[in-house]
Motif scaffolding. Structure first.
Motif, PDB file in Angstrom:
ATOM      1  N   ARG A 185      37.130  57.805  36.459  1.00  0.00           N
ATOM      2  CA  ARG A 185      36.691  58.844  35.524  1.00  0.00           C
ATOM      3  C   ARG A 185      37.878  59.436  34.774  1.00  0.00           C
ATOM      4  O   ARG A 185      37.814  59.661  33.568  1.00  0.00           O
TER       5      ARG A 185
ATOM      6  N   SER B  15      38.496  58.473  30.763  1.00  0.00           N
ATOM      7  CA  SER B  15      37.960  59.590  29.977  1.00  0.00           C
ATOM      8  C   SER B  15      38.448  59.571  28.528  1.00  0.00           C
ATOM      9  O   SER B  15      37.712  59.949  27.621  1.00  0.00           O
TER      10      SER B  15
ATOM     11  N   ASN C 128      31.572  56.369  30.366  1.00  0.00           N
ATOM     12  CA  ASN C 128      31.112  56.933  31.616  1.00  0.00           C
ATOM     13  C   ASN C 128      31.085  55.778  32.606  1.00  0.00           C
ATOM     14  O   ASN C 128      30.199  54.935  32.561  1.00  0.00           O
TER      15      ASN C 128
END
Length: 135
Positions: free
Chosen positions: A46, A50, A55
């Motif tokens: 994550r 990012s 996702n």
């Protein structure tokens, strides 16, 4: 983003048996210690992804973060193969096939991977001697 320029990072589905076997396959043939690994379900995934507006939990693909760029599906797999020992780098020649054709085949396998190879209840835990390869 905190990126290690000496290593590319492979993000994989940590509960997929095919993916876990693929990671073991790569580790055995990564004689230059180029790759690091992280499960798509992890906090590291994550954080690292990012900046790329992905996702990680929604993706059903292998992802390669290399030199500040993210590669998906068959392109990631071929770029990984290019760095492996034992003649596996020859597979990179398939990069000349348009990605929509390569990815069609990739998606067929990816969409059926749990049914064919199964899945585990939790992400793979590396052995102590492999721990340094995992983020």
């Amino acid at each position: 983003m905190n990126e290690d320029r000496d290593h590319a990072v492979i993000f994989f589905d940590g509960v997929c048996n095919l993916c876990n076997h693929s990671v073991q396959f790569i580790i055995k043939r990564d004689h230059k210690d180029y790759f690091r690994f992280a499960a798509l379900q992890s906090d590291i995934a994550r954080q690292r992804l990012s900046d790329f507006d992905f996702n990680a939990e929604d993706l059903k693909t292998i992802m390669l973060l290399e030199d500040g760029k993210v590669y998906l599906r068959s392109t990631a797999a071929l770029r990984i193969a290019r760095k492996l020992s034992g003649g596996w780098s020859l597979w990179y020649g398939f990069i000349i096939i348009p990605s929509f054709i390569r990815d069609f085949i990739y998606k067929l396998v990816a969409n059926n991977r749990y049914r064919i190879w199964g899945k585990t209840e939790s992400c793979m835990v590396p052995s102590p001697d492999l721990k340094a390869k995992f983020l």
